[in-house]
Design an enzyme around this catalytic site. Structure first.
Site, mmCIF file in Angstrom:
data_model
loop_
_atom_site.group_PDB
_atom_site.id
_atom_site.type_symbol
_atom_site.label_atom_id
_atom_site.label_comp_id
_atom_site.label_asym_id
_atom_site.label_seq_id
_atom_site.Cartn_x
_atom_site.Cartn_y
_atom_site.Cartn_z
ATOM 1 N N GLU A 108 -4.733 -14.743 4.529
ATOM 2 C CA GLU A 108 -5.023 -13.316 4.369
ATOM 3 C C GLU A 108 -4.765 -12.889 2.925
ATOM 4 O O GLU A 108 -3.887 -13.434 2.255
ATOM 5 C CB GLU A 108 -4.124 -12.484 5.294
ATOM 6 C CG GLU A 108 -4.294 -12.811 6.766
ATOM 7 C CD GLU A 108 -3.175 -12.197 7.600
ATOM 8 O OE1 GLU A 108 -3.235 -10.982 7.857
ATOM 9 O OE2 GLU A 108 -2.252 -12.931 7.982
ATOM 10 N N LYS A 123 -3.180 -10.919 0.061
ATOM 11 C CA LYS A 123 -1.857 -10.298 -0.085
ATOM 12 C C LYS A 123 -2.027 -8.966 -0.821
ATOM 13 O O LYS A 123 -2.142 -8.929 -2.042
ATOM 14 C CB LYS A 123 -0.892 -11.217 -0.833
ATOM 15 C CG LYS A 123 0.539 -10.708 -0.881
ATOM 16 C CD LYS A 123 1.461 -11.732 -1.531
ATOM 17 C CE LYS A 123 2.890 -11.235 -1.560
ATOM 18 N NZ LYS A 123 3.045 -10.033 -2.398
ATOM 19 N N ASP A 175 -1.284 -5.664 -2.649
ATOM 20 C CA ASP A 175 -0.151 -5.274 -3.506
ATOM 21 C C ASP A 175 0.162 -3.802 -3.256
ATOM 22 O O ASP A 175 -0.392 -2.909 -3.894
ATOM 23 C CB ASP A 175 -0.508 -5.508 -4.967
ATOM 24 C CG ASP A 175 0.734 -5.536 -5.861
ATOM 25 O OD1 ASP A 175 1.847 -5.559 -5.311
ATOM 26 O OD2 ASP A 175 0.573 -5.537 -7.089
ATOM 27 N N TYR A 199 -1.207 -6.026 9.393
ATOM 28 C CA TYR A 199 -1.359 -7.477 9.331
ATOM 29 C C TYR A 199 -0.608 -8.259 10.407
ATOM 30 O O TYR A 199 -0.746 -9.485 10.483
ATOM 31 C CB TYR A 199 -0.970 -8.007 7.946
ATOM 32 C CG TYR A 199 0.424 -7.644 7.474
ATOM 33 C CD1 TYR A 199 1.557 -8.195 8.064
ATOM 34 C CD2 TYR A 199 0.610 -6.762 6.422
ATOM 35 C CE1 TYR A 199 2.830 -7.880 7.621
ATOM 36 C CE2 TYR A 199 1.870 -6.434 5.963
ATOM 37 C CZ TYR A 199 2.975 -6.995 6.563
ATOM 38 O OH TYR A 199 4.235 -6.673 6.131
ATOM 39 N N LYS A 202 1.158 -16.791 -5.050
ATOM 40 C CA LYS A 202 1.080 -15.713 -6.041
ATOM 41 C C LYS A 202 0.081 -16.090 -7.134
ATOM 42 O O LYS A 202 0.207 -17.141 -7.769
ATOM 43 C CB LYS A 202 2.456 -15.447 -6.661
ATOM 44 C CG LYS A 202 3.540 -15.101 -5.648
ATOM 45 C CD LYS A 202 3.232 -13.826 -4.882
ATOM 46 C CE LYS A 202 3.410 -12.599 -5.735
ATOM 47 N NZ LYS A 202 4.810 -12.254 -6.008
ATOM 48 N N CYS A 254 -4.656 18.588 -35.515
ATOM 49 C CA CYS A 254 -5.667 18.178 -34.538
ATOM 50 C C CYS A 254 -6.806 17.442 -35.247
ATOM 51 O O CYS A 254 -7.341 17.939 -36.244
ATOM 52 C CB CYS A 254 -6.208 19.397 -33.797
ATOM 53 S SG CYS A 254 -7.585 19.008 -32.685
ATOM 54 N N CYS A 267 -10.024 20.064 -34.944
ATOM 55 C CA CYS A 267 -10.072 21.409 -35.547
ATOM 56 C C CYS A 267 -9.039 21.618 -36.650
ATOM 57 O O CYS A 267 -8.990 22.688 -37.263
ATOM 58 C CB CYS A 267 -9.897 22.473 -34.474
ATOM 59 S SG CYS A 267 -8.235 22.517 -33.759
ATOM 60 N N CYS A 273 -2.863 20.171 -29.070
ATOM 61 C CA CYS A 273 -3.499 21.190 -29.890
ATOM 62 C C CYS A 273 -3.553 22.450 -29.035
ATOM 63 O O CYS A 273 -4.079 22.411 -27.917
ATOM 64 C CB CYS A 273 -4.912 20.757 -30.283
ATOM 65 S SG CYS A 273 -5.877 22.066 -31.071
ATOM 66 N N CYS A 325 -10.590 25.156 -30.232
ATOM 67 C CA CYS A 325 -10.775 23.771 -30.650
ATOM 68 C C CYS A 325 -12.071 23.226 -30.041
ATOM 69 O O CYS A 325 -12.239 23.265 -28.814
ATOM 70 C CB CYS A 325 -9.595 22.921 -30.208
ATOM 71 S SG CYS A 325 -9.820 21.156 -30.486
#
Length: 668
Positions: free
Chosen positions: A113, A115, A117, A222, A310, A404, A407, A422, A427
């Protein structure tokens, strides 16, 4: 509605919605539109609020998130949730198989199956009803997260058969949900989740179940912890039983007759895993026969009959060519690494978010560095670390600007936030992003007005603020590249239609910091008009249950600004709706229209409005939109290719309108 009628209808709706929910979240085969599902759910909520005793523990209404929890109670697992031993290569897998054969002989098979995460969870059912869900914890003691798990729609609140059992599964966050959540965190100047596993775990450990409900989590079940009364004799048989009683299992599993087939399965998924919509970090291999599992037994920490292979973490080395800055809708400045293109987890990566200045300093990232790159959760490119031993001395430290990049206004760092911002409301970058947000689906929902068209309008100086959208002319539009007369007509019509949107859409579209779609609707329902909301104090705002101090401050600050007042005044002048048109106003008799008090059915394909837009506007004017024609139906709106509903309405002598008349009544 009388109580007896309400009880019958509630049972009918509970069964219907549970079936639709199973089709969508378990079978991945929707059998009803989202709008129709939401309508039926709203009807059930209304009935259960009027008659609380008809609400059952397995009602679909119990998935929306209940009251805020004070904390998590400890739960002792009736069957321990043990961890698995690990395998990292083919040799480890063959050694596992050799030990199995030494105990049970050569007549063995394995179930392989994916795995997932995520976060391991235990789900307990009594007589078929879900009664408790818990985290793994230390394997013996976990935490009760029942209310949060109820918000995961693929977990049945009632199974098809009245078993009393405990099942195990993995709750996870799909890649799409993870990416959307982190984008939102970036926009808010918050620390993003490192991976989908952390995001899922963090979501399920929220004391407010509504937060878990908003995170779009899912689960794969599962195993059955104790097969007991089920009579199953193998692990694969147990998974098939779980399928038959409405649980969601992972269909990518495979029964393997020998270790060579196991290795083939492992190698295949190591290559294919980037294609999955969720993250996996390996393969779980289990002896299939439960009798053989019992014979093999356990060590102190793990079962001898199972192992987890793994996958190696995929990390690659490339060169960081440059660091670019982008300005988001709320003014957050986000640095992005420009990389020498490199293939990671199946795709070519040339950019990676660096999130904020603190991360650049912490990792001492410099332009020209050789860097290790991976995909966080196999999705988002991430710079893991710098290879300092490869430096030549030509690498350049990066310093965040004080102004910025769009601008040239001074940047600020708001107390408690890591992002530089900003704060100039004019802007250009923020305005562009603000336009994109304003026209988006959950805001004003202007169909056909995408990012490319907005960029064209902006570059041609045809729009300065969002109110300018309502002043556009056909001549201006057809002068733009790739916009013909028909496209211009359709776009102007789509813009015009949104003038009549209810207040909450406008509020969300304005992009007030910390005010999402849900908060916008709460504010619109409470104050009912833009005028009343503009004059609201912080104290009045925080009195509303779902509005906290941070959001209240943001709302007041926004409406205190001269620019915001000017924009709202301009929107009023061009005819944009400034009032809430939802149920509260209609029930109060504030709306009188041809739809007031009528039951209306929409059928066929609408050309000028979407079905959801038409429904929203009709209900805003006091009508009730239902999905089926009956003697109680007052009006049927017939679009193109209308079928059996139109025929039935004609047989019953119900008034019938074409879409043209609907649009005329709604907008003229």
């Amino acid at each position: 509605m009388e109580r007896q009628t309400a009880e019958i209808r509630a049972k009918e709706l509970q069964a219907l919605l549970s079936g639709y929910n199973y089709d969508y979240h378990v079978l991945d085969s929707p059998s009803i539109s989202d709008q129709e599902y939401d309508r039926l759910l709203k009807e059930l909520i209304d009935i259960e609020e009027a008659y609380p005793d008809v609400r059952t523990p397995d009602s679909p209404t119990q998935r929306v998130g209940g009251t805020i929890l004070e904390g998590f109670q400890k739960v002792e697992h009736r069957t321990p949730m043990l961890s698995l031993g690990n395998a990292f290569n083919e040799e480890d897998l063959r050694d596992f198989d050799r030990k199995i054969q030494e105990t049970v002989g050569a007549d063995r098979s394995y179930v392989c199956e994916l795995k997932i995460d995520g976060l391991a969870v235990s789900l307990r059912y009594e007589n078929g009803f879900f009664v408790q869900g818990a985290t793994r914890g230390d394997g013996t003691i976990g935490e009760d997260i029942t209310e949060n798990l109820k918000t995961i729609r693929s977990i049945p609140l009632k199974m098809k058969e009245p078993y009393t059992m405990e099942v195990r599964g993995e709750a996870y966050m799909p890649k799409k949900s993870f990416q959307a959540l982190n984008e939102q965190k970036d926009e808010n100047g918050e620390e993003p989740f490192a991976n989908p596993r952390n995001a899922a775990a963090g979501s399920l450990r929220q004391l407010d179940p509504k937060i878990a409900a908003s995170r779009n989590l899912d689960v794969f079940v599962y195993s059955i912890a104790d097969v007991g009364e089920t009579g199953v004799t193998s692990h694969s048989e147990g998974l098939s039983l779980l399928d038959s009683i409405d649980f969601k299992t992972n269909k990518e599993r495979r029964v393997c007759e020998n270790i060579d087939q196991v290795i083939e399965y492992v190698e295949g998924w190591n290559e294919k895993r980037p294609q999955l919509p969720y993250e996996i970090d390996g393969i779980v291999i289990k002896v299939d026969s439960l009798a053989q599992q019992a014979e093999l037994g356990f060590t102190a920490k793990s079962p001898r009959w199972a192992i987890a292979y793994k996958f190696p973490a995929e990390e690659v080395i490339t060169t960081l060519r440059d660091i670019e800055l982008s300005v988001g809708r709320t003014g957050a400045i986000t640095p992005t690494a420009i990389l020498e293109p490199v293939k990671v987890a199946g795709t070519t990566v040339s950019r990676a978010s660096l999130h904020n200045e603190d991360l650049i300093r912490e990792k001492d990232i410099r332009i020209g560095d050789h860097v290790v790159v991976k995909k966080a959760g196999d999705i988002i490119p991430e710079v893991v670390n710098v290879l300092e031993d490869r430096r030549t001395g030509e690498e350049q430290p990066f310093y965040m600007p004080t102004q910025c990049p769009e601008c040239e206004s001074d940047l600020v760092r708001i107390e408690g936030e890591v992002a530089l911002r900003c704060i100039n409301p004019k802007c250009p970058a923020q305005i562009r992003e603000g336009f994109i947000h304003f026209v988006s689906r959950n805001a004003m929902n202007i169909d056909g007005l995408g990012e490319k068209v907005i960029s064209q309008l902006f570059s041609a100086n045809l729009i300065i603020d969002v109110a300018d959208l309502y002043l556009l002319t056909k001549e201006q539009l057809i002068a733009l590249e790739r916009i013909g007369e028909k496209s211009a007509d359709n776009l102007l019509k789509a813009i015009h239609v949104t003038k009549d949107n209810s207040l909450e859409r406008l509020l969300f579209g304005l992009g007030i910091r910390h005010v999402g779609a849900k908060a916008a609707k709460t504010l619109a329902q409470h104050f009912e008009s833009m005028e009343r909301l503009q004059s609201a104090t912080r104290e009045q705002l925080t009195e509303i249950n779902e509005i906290g101090e941070k959001m209240a401050d943001s709302v007041v600050t926004y409406f205190e600004s001269e620019e915001a007042r000017e924009l709202i005044g301009k929107l009023k002048e061009v005819g944009v709706q400034m009032e809430y048109k939802g149920t509260k106003r209609a029930e109060a008799g504030a709306v009188e229209s041809p739809f007031s008090g009528k039951t209306i059915v929409l059928t066929g394909k609408l050309e000028q409005l979407t079905r959801n837009e038409a429904k929203e506007k009709i209900e805003g004017l006091g009508g009730k939109v239902t999905g089926s024609v009956s003697k109680k139906t007052d009006l049927l709106i017939a679009g193109a290719d209308a079928g059996s509903k139109l025929t039935k309405a004609q047989d019953l002598g119900i008034e019938i309108w074409q879409e043209e008349k609907l649009v005329k009544e709604l907008f003229e």
